[in-house]
Design an enzyme around this catalytic site. Structure first.
Site, PDB file in Angstrom:
ATOM      1  N   GLU A   1       0.828  -1.203   0.000  1.00  0.00           N
ATOM      2  CA  GLU A   1       0.000   0.000   0.000  1.00  0.00           C
ATOM      3  C   GLU A   1       0.867   1.259   0.000  1.00  0.00           C
ATOM      4  O   GLU A   1       1.944   1.283   0.584  1.00  0.00           O
ATOM      5  CB  GLU A   1      -0.915   0.008   1.228  1.00  0.00           C
ATOM      6  CG  GLU A   1      -1.979  -1.086   1.204  1.00  0.00           C
ATOM      7  CD  GLU A   1      -2.883  -1.027   2.421  1.00  0.00           C
ATOM      8  OE1 GLU A   1      -2.681  -0.129   3.269  1.00  0.00           O
ATOM      9  OE2 GLU A   1      -3.787  -1.871   2.522  1.00  0.00           O
TER      10      GLU A   1
ATOM     11  N   HIS B   1      -3.411  12.692 -27.368  1.00  0.00           N
ATOM     12  CA  HIS B   1      -3.670  11.864 -28.541  1.00  0.00           C
ATOM     13  C   HIS B   1      -5.089  12.019 -29.096  1.00  0.00           C
ATOM     14  O   HIS B   1      -5.288  11.952 -30.313  1.00  0.00           O
ATOM     15  CB  HIS B   1      -3.400  10.396 -28.218  1.00  0.00           C
ATOM     16  CG  HIS B   1      -3.472   9.495 -29.409  1.00  0.00           C
ATOM     17  ND1 HIS B   1      -2.550   9.550 -30.438  1.00  0.00           N
ATOM     18  CD2 HIS B   1      -4.358   8.529 -29.760  1.00  0.00           C
ATOM     19  CE1 HIS B   1      -2.862   8.659 -31.362  1.00  0.00           C
ATOM     20  NE2 HIS B   1      -3.956   8.029 -30.983  1.00  0.00           N
TER      21      HIS B   1
ATOM     22  N   ASP C   1      -0.119   8.370 -40.668  1.00  0.00           N
ATOM     23  CA  ASP C   1      -1.552   8.091 -40.827  1.00  0.00           C
ATOM     24  C   ASP C   1      -2.321   9.403 -40.783  1.00  0.00           C
ATOM     25  O   ASP C   1      -1.745  10.467 -40.557  1.00  0.00           O
ATOM     26  CB  ASP C   1      -2.061   7.102 -39.767  1.00  0.00           C
ATOM     27  CG  ASP C   1      -1.805   7.575 -38.347  1.00  0.00           C
ATOM     28  OD1 ASP C   1      -1.905   8.794 -38.090  1.00  0.00           O
ATOM     29  OD2 ASP C   1      -1.489   6.744 -37.476  1.00  0.00           O
TER      30      ASP C   1
ATOM     31  N   LYS D   1      -3.429   4.481 -42.730  1.00  0.00           N
ATOM     32  CA  LYS D   1      -3.076   3.301 -41.932  1.00  0.00           C
ATOM     33  C   LYS D   1      -4.319   2.527 -41.521  1.00  0.00           C
ATOM     34  O   LYS D   1      -5.340   3.110 -41.166  1.00  0.00           O
ATOM     35  CB  LYS D   1      -2.299   3.731 -40.674  1.00  0.00           C
ATOM     36  CG  LYS D   1      -1.899   2.582 -39.762  1.00  0.00           C
ATOM     37  CD  LYS D   1      -1.066   3.067 -38.580  1.00  0.00           C
ATOM     38  CE  LYS D   1      -1.898   3.783 -37.540  1.00  0.00           C
ATOM     39  NZ  LYS D   1      -1.113   4.153 -36.342  1.00  0.00           N
TER      40      LYS D   1
ATOM     41  N   ARG E   1      -5.100  -0.361 -38.673  1.00  0.00           N
ATOM     42  CA  ARG E   1      -4.519  -1.105 -37.552  1.00  0.00           C
ATOM     43  C   ARG E   1      -5.127  -2.493 -37.469  1.00  0.00           C
ATOM     44  O   ARG E   1      -6.338  -2.659 -37.436  1.00  0.00           O
ATOM     45  CB  ARG E   1      -4.724  -0.354 -36.229  1.00  0.00           C
ATOM     46  CG  ARG E   1      -4.161  -1.098 -35.017  1.00  0.00           C
ATOM     47  CD  ARG E   1      -4.021  -0.216 -33.794  1.00  0.00           C
ATOM     48  NE  ARG E   1      -2.982   0.784 -33.949  1.00  0.00           N
ATOM     49  CZ  ARG E   1      -1.680   0.539 -33.826  1.00  0.00           C
ATOM     50  NH1 ARG E   1      -1.268  -0.704 -33.567  1.00  0.00           N
ATOM     51  NH2 ARG E   1      -0.801   1.503 -33.967  1.00  0.00           N
TER      52      ARG E   1
ATOM     53  N   ASP F   1       4.951  12.065 -35.595  1.00  0.00           N
ATOM     54  CA  ASP F   1       3.784  11.504 -34.906  1.00  0.00           C
ATOM     55  C   ASP F   1       3.821  11.950 -33.454  1.00  0.00           C
ATOM     56  O   ASP F   1       4.853  12.431 -32.969  1.00  0.00           O
ATOM     57  CB  ASP F   1       3.797   9.977 -34.999  1.00  0.00           C
ATOM     58  CG  ASP F   1       2.392   9.374 -34.990  1.00  0.00           C
ATOM     59  OD1 ASP F   1       1.452  10.095 -34.616  1.00  0.00           O
ATOM     60  OD2 ASP F   1       2.244   8.190 -35.334  1.00  0.00           O
TER      61      ASP F   1
ATOM     62  N   SER G   1       5.448   3.945 -29.949  1.00  0.00           N
ATOM     63  CA  SER G   1       5.380   2.908 -28.914  1.00  0.00           C
ATOM     64  C   SER G   1       6.194   1.682 -29.321  1.00  0.00           C
ATOM     65  O   SER G   1       7.340   1.525 -28.936  1.00  0.00           O
ATOM     66  CB  SER G   1       3.928   2.531 -28.635  1.00  0.00           C
ATOM     67  OG  SER G   1       3.845   1.576 -27.603  1.00  0.00           O
TER      68      SER G   1
ATOM     69  N   GLY H   1       6.228  -0.011 -34.844  1.00  0.00           N
ATOM     70  CA  GLY H   1       5.702  -0.642 -36.047  1.00  0.00           C
ATOM     71  C   GLY H   1       5.254   0.343 -37.108  1.00  0.00           C
ATOM     72  O   GLY H   1       5.551   0.181 -38.300  1.00  0.00           O
TER      73      GLY H   1
END
Length: 284
Positions: free
Chosen positions: A36, A126, A163, A186, A188, A211, A215, A218
């Site tokens: 905790e 985003h 994209d 793009k 996905r 962009d 992450s 790809g």
């Protein structure tokens, strides 16, 4: 107004405090043997506007709970208001779901409002819209990234958005760099795999893929291969948030990309551009 440094990206919070001249609010954070979390303000915040500074990577769930704990405790100790600075805000992939699928951003928004957060500051959020139901200021690192690329990568290039969504940031970047923008389309497939259409026109010279988030790598790797096939001489990548999950950095370098740069919203080996001054201006 005082700045409280959360559990992530304390270096940027210190930069913001130094640039803005705002004092730091000290606290004690610990963990009990059973896991905790313990939190205590070590400064008097009675009557203060408290700014909680936390970036939601890594471990976004942990950071969200910590932020709620701090906000609740701030009001219990007399704080006048709570503002949250999240340079990187997680759980913002999409507002679209299929039946039975969770929409985490909806839950995060509810609990932040319930904790009394009055204002949220993000950098290149985003979703590109205010979903919080409270005052939301979304800043951008694109202009500073453009300046860096002009100085360090090339003095002339084409901006490539991998994209349609990335075109939003690519346009900001290109406006500062005074260059052309080309956008790809793009589709996905899943969390790590995408299909990107080829460019319908050729490109010459250097290309910078722009962009908000990189992450797994790809998307930018596929975009780089497409740019090369279309005639690009060299390919670079610029992003605001470099998550670089798992072997992303290796994938990027092996794809033929010359170099990658990001801001310091998330600390990474490629965080060469600081947006601390951008955030400091928003707090002044």
């Amino acid at each position: 107004m005082v700045i409280l440094v959360g559990g992530t990206n304390g270096l940027m919070a210190l930069k913001v405090a130094k640039i803005s001249g705002l004092p730091l609010c000290y606290s004690h954070v610990d963990r009990y043997p059973d896991g905790e979390k313990y939190f205590r303000f070590a400064s008097n915040i009675d009557g203060e506007d408290v700014v909680i500074f936390n970036s939601m990577h890594p471990n976004p769930d942990e950071i969200i709970f910590e932020t709620l704990l701090i906000a609740e405790t701030a009001y219990s100790n007399g704080a006048r208001s709570v503002t949250c600075v999240f340079p990187y805000f997680a759980y913002a992939r999409s507002l679209d779901t299929v039946k039975g699928e969770a929409l985490p951003i909806k839950t995060v928004v509810k609990v932040l409002k319930a904790a009394g957060v009055k204002k949220i500051i993000t950098v290149d959020f985003h979703l590109q819209e205010n979903v919080f139901g409270v005052e939301h200021v979304d800043l951008t690192g694109m202009e500073k990234l453009a300046e860096y690329c002009l100085e360090e990568f090339s003095d002339s290039f084409t901006v490539l958005a991998p994209d349609e969504k990335a075109a939003f940031w690519a346009e900001k970047f290109a406006a500062k760099a005074n260059c052309d923008v080309v956008a790809l389309r793009k589709i996905r497939i899943d969390a790590e795999n995408v299909i990107i259409d080829d460019l319908r026109t050729g490109v010459e010279g250097d290309v910078v893929i722009v962009d908000d988030i990189v992450s797994t790598g790809g998307t930018v790797c596929q975009a780089a291969r497409i740019a090369k096939r279309a005639g690009a001489r060299r390919v670079f990548v610029a992003c605001t948030h470099a998550i670089l999950a798992r072997d992303a950095m290796m994938r990027i370098l092996e794809s033929g990309i010359e170099d990658i740069v990001s801001t310091d919203t998330i600390l990474s080996p490629v965080s060469h551009v600081s947006v601390a001054d951008v955030i400091a201006s928003a707090l002044s």
